[in-house]
Design a protein around this motif. Sequence first.
Motif, mmCIF file in Angstrom:
data_model
loop_
_atom_site.group_PDB
_atom_site.id
_atom_site.type_symbol
_atom_site.label_atom_id
_atom_site.label_comp_id
_atom_site.label_asym_id
_atom_site.label_seq_id
_atom_site.Cartn_x
_atom_site.Cartn_y
_atom_site.Cartn_z
ATOM 1 N N SER A 19 52.758 43.752 43.457
ATOM 2 C CA SER A 19 52.642 42.619 42.528
ATOM 3 C C SER A 19 52.212 43.090 41.141
ATOM 4 O O SER A 19 52.723 42.607 40.124
ATOM 5 C CB SER A 19 51.633 41.600 43.060
ATOM 6 O OG SER A 19 52.028 41.098 44.313
ATOM 7 N N GLU A 63 54.271 42.780 37.738
ATOM 8 C CA GLU A 63 53.640 41.993 36.673
ATOM 9 C C GLU A 63 53.831 42.646 35.302
ATOM 10 O O GLU A 63 54.085 41.962 34.306
ATOM 11 C CB GLU A 63 52.144 41.838 36.975
ATOM 12 C CG GLU A 63 51.329 41.210 35.863
ATOM 13 C CD GLU A 63 51.519 39.711 35.752
ATOM 14 O OE1 GLU A 63 51.020 39.127 34.791
ATOM 15 O OE2 GLU A 63 52.193 39.118 36.630
ATOM 16 N N LEU A 66 45.446 42.468 37.012
ATOM 17 C CA LEU A 66 46.005 41.578 38.019
ATOM 18 C C LEU A 66 45.057 40.410 38.239
ATOM 19 O O LEU A 66 43.842 40.576 38.252
ATOM 20 C CB LEU A 66 46.218 42.343 39.341
ATOM 21 C CG LEU A 66 47.071 41.678 40.410
ATOM 22 C CD1 LEU A 66 48.491 41.431 39.907
ATOM 23 C CD2 LEU A 66 47.114 42.532 41.676
ATOM 24 N N ARG A 78 48.213 35.367 40.461
ATOM 25 C CA ARG A 78 49.472 36.115 40.572
ATOM 26 C C ARG A 78 49.682 36.609 41.991
ATOM 27 O O ARG A 78 50.799 36.556 42.524
ATOM 28 C CB ARG A 78 49.438 37.294 39.590
ATOM 29 C CG ARG A 78 50.603 38.260 39.718
ATOM 30 C CD ARG A 78 51.895 37.663 39.249
ATOM 31 N NE ARG A 78 52.988 38.618 39.324
ATOM 32 C CZ ARG A 78 54.247 38.335 39.037
ATOM 33 N NH1 ARG A 78 54.572 37.127 38.654
ATOM 34 N NH2 ARG A 78 55.181 39.254 39.125
ATOM 35 N N GLU A 105 50.882 33.912 44.298
ATOM 36 C CA GLU A 105 52.284 33.543 44.079
ATOM 37 C C GLU A 105 53.249 34.584 44.635
ATOM 38 O O GLU A 105 54.344 34.227 45.089
ATOM 39 C CB GLU A 105 52.541 33.370 42.570
ATOM 40 C CG GLU A 105 51.798 32.186 41.950
ATOM 41 C CD GLU A 105 51.931 32.172 40.436
ATOM 42 O OE1 GLU A 105 52.473 33.162 39.885
ATOM 43 O OE2 GLU A 105 51.496 31.187 39.807
ATOM 44 N N CYS A 106 52.861 35.841 44.586
ATOM 45 C CA CYS A 106 53.805 36.925 44.889
ATOM 46 C C CYS A 106 53.722 37.462 46.315
ATOM 47 O O CYS A 106 54.727 37.953 46.843
ATOM 48 C CB CYS A 106 53.594 38.085 43.912
ATOM 49 S SG CYS A 106 53.956 37.662 42.206
#
Length: 594
Positions: A100, A104, A411, A415, A418-419
Motif C-alpha cells: 500500500s 501510495e 502511510l 489508506r 482502503e487498500c
Amino acid sequence: MDLLKFSKKLWSVRKQLIVLLTPLLLLPLLFVLPAKEGKCLYVVLLMALFWCTEALPLAVTAMLPVCLFPTMGILPSKKVCPQYFLETNFLFLSGLVMASAIEEWGLHRRIALKVLKIVGVKPAWLILGMMLTSSFLSMWLSNTATTAMMLPIANAILESLFGDLETLKENAKVKNDPEGQSQVKLHVLPSEKHTLTGDDRADGLERGDQRSPEEVRKEAEYQLKVWKGFLICIPYAASIGGTATLTGTAPNLILIGQMKSYFPECDLINFGSWFIFAFPLMIVFLFVAWIWISFLYGGLNTRLCINKQDDRAAAEAKARAVIDEDYKKLGPINFAEGSISFFFILFAILLFTRDPKFVTGWSIFFNKGYVSDAVTGVIIISILFFFPSQRPSLRWWFNPRASNTPYVPLLSWKRVQECVPWNIILLLGGGFAMAKGCEESGLAAWIGGHLQPLAQVPPAVAVILITAFIACFTEFASNTATIIIFLPVIAELAIRVKVNPLYFMIPATIGCSYAFMLPVSTPPNSIAFASGHLMVKDMVKTGFMMNILGIVCVSLAMNTWGLHMFTLHTYPDWARPLNSTVPESTVPPFNVTM
C-alpha cells in the motif's frame, strides 16, 4: 411457464439453492462415516462447494468453522478462533501494508518505466521487460494490482508502436486487391497523448501510400498478434512472480501455516529459504514462458537483434519517446519515494537474513524461537505510520512564520483500510481453521489411510501428477481455496507413503498459482481479458502450454536444488510422530529417481 423461462429462474437463484440444498445433500456423510471424521468431512466438503461455486462470499465461507466446528463437537471455539490471526496472517498483513505504501507514492510505476527504458522497445525485448517488471512487482504487490498498473502502460506503448487498435483491426480485414481499389485506413499514431509534428504525419502517409493492401493487411495481422502477446504476458508474469516470495501470494502463506499446524517441529521454510528456492524457479519459468509467448505472438523475429531503418524502427523510436516522456513526468525521486525505497529494501533484507539456513541469521541475537518473519514485518510497517513524507528541517523550529500544519507520514491508517484486502486475511484464517479441524478430528489420518494404494507411484511421478491436478483444479476455483482444500490431504498422503511432506506440499502450493487457461482462473487473467482484444481461445492455447511448462519447471526444481536445500531424499524426524501408526514394512523406501 415453459422450460426455458423456468431454467432462467433457477439460474437466477442458483446461489441461494446451493446454500440451501448442499447441506441437505451432504447429510448422509454424518451417518456412514465415523462420527468425528464424518462431521469434519461434512464441513470440509460444504466449504469446498461454497468456495468453488462462490454461493457465499469467500470470506463468509471461511468463517463457517467458527460456528460449525464448536456446534458439531469437532473443535472448541477457543481452538478455532485463534487460527484466524496466526503469525502467518501478520506476515501477510505486513506485506500488504508495505505494498500500500509503495502504491501510495508511485514507486511501482517508477520501477516499471525504468525497466522498460533499459530493455528497449523491440517486440521480444519489450515483452521480456513487461514480464520482468510484472513478476518483480508481484513479488511484493498483489498480482491484481500489478496487472492493473502494467496494462495501461503496455497499451500506451502499443499505441505508439502500432497506432489505434480499431484501425489495426480494420486493416487486418482488408482483402488483396491487385487493382489497388480497396480503401486502406492508414493508422495514425496517438496524437491525443503524444502529438506528432506535421512532418511526421506527412512522412507516415507517404510511406503508407507505397504499401499494397496485402502488405498493410499482413502488417496489421502481425501487429495484432504482438498486441495480444503484450496483453497476455502481463497477468501470466504476475502469477509467476507471486510464487517467488512468501508474501507474494496467499497459498505460500497457507503452506507455512499448515506446516506449523501439522509439523510444528519443522523450521525449514521461512522467507529466506523460500526465496532461495522459489526465485530461481521463477526465473527459469519466466524465461521459458517468454520464449513461448514471443514465439506464439510474433515477438521473435529477425528484428530481435537487428535494428533496421524502416517503418517499424520509426514506430519503435516513438514508443521509446513515450516511455522516456512518462518517466520524465515523474520528476526526480522525492523524499517520500526515497524513504519508501529504503524501508522496502530493509524489509526484504531483514526478512531474508533472519534465518536463511545456509548461514547464521540475525535472529541468534534474540531468544531462540521468539522472533519470526511476522515480527520483522510488523516492526518495519509500524515505522511507516510516523516517518515523515517530507524532509525534516531544523529551520522550521526557528522560523516563526513557517506553517504549523501537521506533517504527513508515509502511510495513514485510512489508506491501509482502503487498500488491504481484509477478506483474504479471513480466507487464510478459514484455511488454518479447516486444517486444525482435520488434524484434531482425525479426518486427515482417515483420508490418508484410503490413499495407501498411491504408495506404489514413484515419488517423482507423484510430484508431476500432484502439480498437474492442482494446476487444472485451480483453473475453476480460487487458488487460495484450492490449496486450503487439498494441502491437508497431500500432507497425509506424504506421511502414509513415507515421503518427505515438503516434496509433495511445495509443488502443490506453487502449482495452484499456475492458472493460465481461462479468464475466470485469476483476477489478473480477468483484467487482461476485459481489455476486449483477447479471446478465450487465445488464453486456452497459450495457457495450456504454460501449464505444461510450469509443471516441468516445478518438477525440475524439486528434483535438483530443492532436493538438496530441504533434504527431500530422506524422511525427516519432524514428520515421524504423526506417522507412528503406519507399519514400517508396508511402505517402500523413498526414492525420487524416475
